[in-house]
Design an enzyme around this catalytic site. Structure first.
Site, short mmCIF file in Angstrom:
data_model
loop_
_atom_site.label_atom_id
_atom_site.label_comp_id
_atom_site.label_asym_id
_atom_site.label_seq_id
_atom_site.Cartn_x
_atom_site.Cartn_y
_atom_site.Cartn_z
CD GLU A 144 22.08 -32.10 -29.34
OE1 GLU A 144 22.39 -32.70 -30.32
OE2 GLU A 144 22.23 -30.83 -29.26
CE LYS A 163 20.79 -32.28 -35.38
NZ LYS A 163 22.14 -31.94 -34.61
CB CYS A 165 21.52 -29.17 -32.01
SG CYS A 165 23.06 -28.33 -31.53
#
Length: 528
Positions: A264, A324, A379
């Site tokens: 990321e 995301k 994440c």
């Protein structure tokens, strides 16, 4: 009356037990990794709450939560200060306070009627439901520091293949139940002991795979950042260059890779709009001559931005993408900004909000051993049960083996346990879904996790590295994948049953107290 020793019934002692229990929970997480301490934590908190009123139960839960979350989540304030850190720890503790109030409300009638075993068995029920609510509301919740995520090195972790993270939490609490009963009643019911033994020994019987349908040679690029902290955002080009350099170094050592993965934020300069960033990514793809998954920030949809995984192929056109689905509140967007600014101006560090992705994605990769899917997760998304389950189910529809990919950026948390805590979550996910995990960070820790939760050696923090591994690829769904959140459903029904029983008992008692007494009749045969 409870058989709990007189000293332990005193409120100051209960407060100390709750705090000690919370500290034991903290010690169970990385970097302390004392998984067995979680059992002790549940024991002490449960003993502290035994046979008290809901108000005291809430206070005990608040203290236990505070003792656990303040040190466990200390990484959250490493560069933004104590106010956001303590606000987060306090907010998370409120859920444990709520658990304490509900637990003792449901337990107390059972304890008073001598049903200590039934009362103790409500402990695992309430822990699971507390973690469910904490990981759901508000703003999608924050499911960090769940008991299950402390058990990556424990045999109990294997239960994830059957019931996911919630079943691990149940298992830890069930092992604690006989100890709780021994302390509070001075007796050890055979049923409780049998359940604990079955949970402990039965975990070894849970099948967890070590082999798969095929394999793929995968490389990770941990490019590192110029310095720890929030300044990496101002050094975006240096971070991108680090990952390009790391990729060329990887290519010099390995020419037979099926897939290369960047973390990321590897390119916070939008490579779809910035020609210079696009050229750097193209240079990396050409050097390694393999598909490359890039963690990038895209300047869309305006005025928001997107946290994305982009799949570039050698000689390919426009990259495929995953956006995301669960941006982190207060880190990637700020809900109700004006309200929260009253408490801290740190909310203005998040100047632009992140858009939310629509759906999971499974990238098709053509490997030397056949095609496989790479399932990107970004994440903190790895901590969300439903999101991970949906992604694996979606990939299974593609009818090919798959690999879980976790891309993260830990630069903003410095040399703290956040990185290792997150890696432990990835290890639980590997067992839960029967998949290998490629976990890569900008600064560490990065590594490969096998489907049974074991791991290759991980990289060091804030060190450039390019680990490579022959990764096991598997298809098929685990019992946990197929049955979904069944553990939470069962716990919910059990709590409803306990609550209905309490309400019914109270109603029956009130009706009985209002019933008029039967008048004494005169004995006509004696004239009395």
């Amino acid at each position: 009356m409870s058989a709990l020793p007189l000293l332990a019934r005193l409120t100051p002692v209960r407060l100390l037990l709750a705090i000690a229990g919370g500290l034991l929970l903290w010690l169970s997480f990385p970097d302390h990794d004392l998984a067995v301490a979680a059992i002790g934590g549940v024991v002490l908190i449960s003993v502290a709450m035994w046979d008290v009123r809901p108000r005291l139960g809430a206070l005990l839960g608040l203290l236990a939560g505070f003792a656990c979350f303040v040190p466990t989540l200390s990484w959250s304030g490493i560069y933004v200060g104590a106010v956001p850190w303590f606000a987060l720890a306090t907010f998370e503790s409120l859920y444990v306070a709520l658990m304490g109030a509900v637990l003792v409300w449901a337990q107390r009638p059972l304890i008073r009627r001598g049903h200590a075993l039934a009362a103790a068995l409500l402990v695992p029920v309430l822990w699971v439901l507390q973690e469910l609510v904490r990981g759901t509301v508000p703003y999608g919740g924050f499911p960090w520091a769940r008991i299950a995520f402390s058990q990556a090195d424990s045999p109990l972790s294997r239960w994830a293949a059957i019931g996911g993270a919630p079943l691990i939490t149940v298992s830890v609490a069930l092992v604690a139940v006989p100890v709780v009963l021994l302390i509070v009643t001075r007796r050890l019911p055979k049923v409780a002991l049998t359940l604990a033994v079955l949970v402990g020994l039965g975990s070894w019987a849970v099948p967890v795979p070590t082999s798969g349908d095929s394999s793929a040679r995968v490389g990770l690029v941990q490019g590192n950042v110029p310095s720890p902290g929030l300044d990496f955002n101002a050094e975006r080009r240096a971070v991108l260059d680090n990952h390009v350099t790391g990729t060329t170094e990887l290519a010099a050592k390995h020419r037979d890779l099926d897939l290369v993965i960047w973390p990321e934020n590897a390119s916070d300069i939008d490579p779809l709009r910035n020609p210079d960033a696009a050229a750097q990514v193209a240079r990396a793809v050409e050097a390694v001559d393999a598909p490359l998954i890039v963690g990038a920030i895209l300047d869309e949809p305006a005025p928001a931005v997107s946290n994305a995984s982009l799949l570039y192929r050698p000689g390919g056109d426009e990259p495929e993408r995953y956006v995301k689905q669960h941006p982190v509140p207060f880190a990637e967007y700020v809900p109700h900004r004006d309200f929260y600014r009253l408490f801290s101006d740190k909310v203005d560090l998040v100047r632009v909000g992140f858009a939310k992705g629509d759906e999971p994605v499974a990238f098709r990769i053509e490997g030397d051993d056949g095609a496989f899917s790479a399932i990107p997760t970004i994440c903190f998304e790895v901590a969300y049960d439903g999101l991970m389950r949906e992604a694996v189910r979606n990939a299974e529809d593609e009818d090919r083996p798959s690999l879980l990919v976790v891309q993260t950026n830990n630069a903003t948390f410095g040399y703290t346990a956040e990185s290792t805590q997150q890696y432990a979550i990835s290890r639980i996910r590997a067992i839960e879904h029967g998949r290998s995990v490629a976990h890569v960070s900008t600064v560490g820790v990065s590594g490969f996790i096998n489907p049974d939760g074991t791991s290759t050696p991980t990289t060091e923090l804030f060190t450039a590295a390019q680990p490579v591994d022959e990764v096991v690829l598997r298809s098929g769904l685990t019992v946990s994948d197929r049955m979904g959140p069944w553990v939470e459903w069962v716990c919910g029904f059990l709590l409803i049953g306990a609550g209905a029983s309490r309400v019914g008992t109270r109603l029956a008692g009130r009706l009985g107290s209002r019933r008029p007494s039967t008048p004494q009749t005169e004995d006509v045969t004696t004239g009395a």
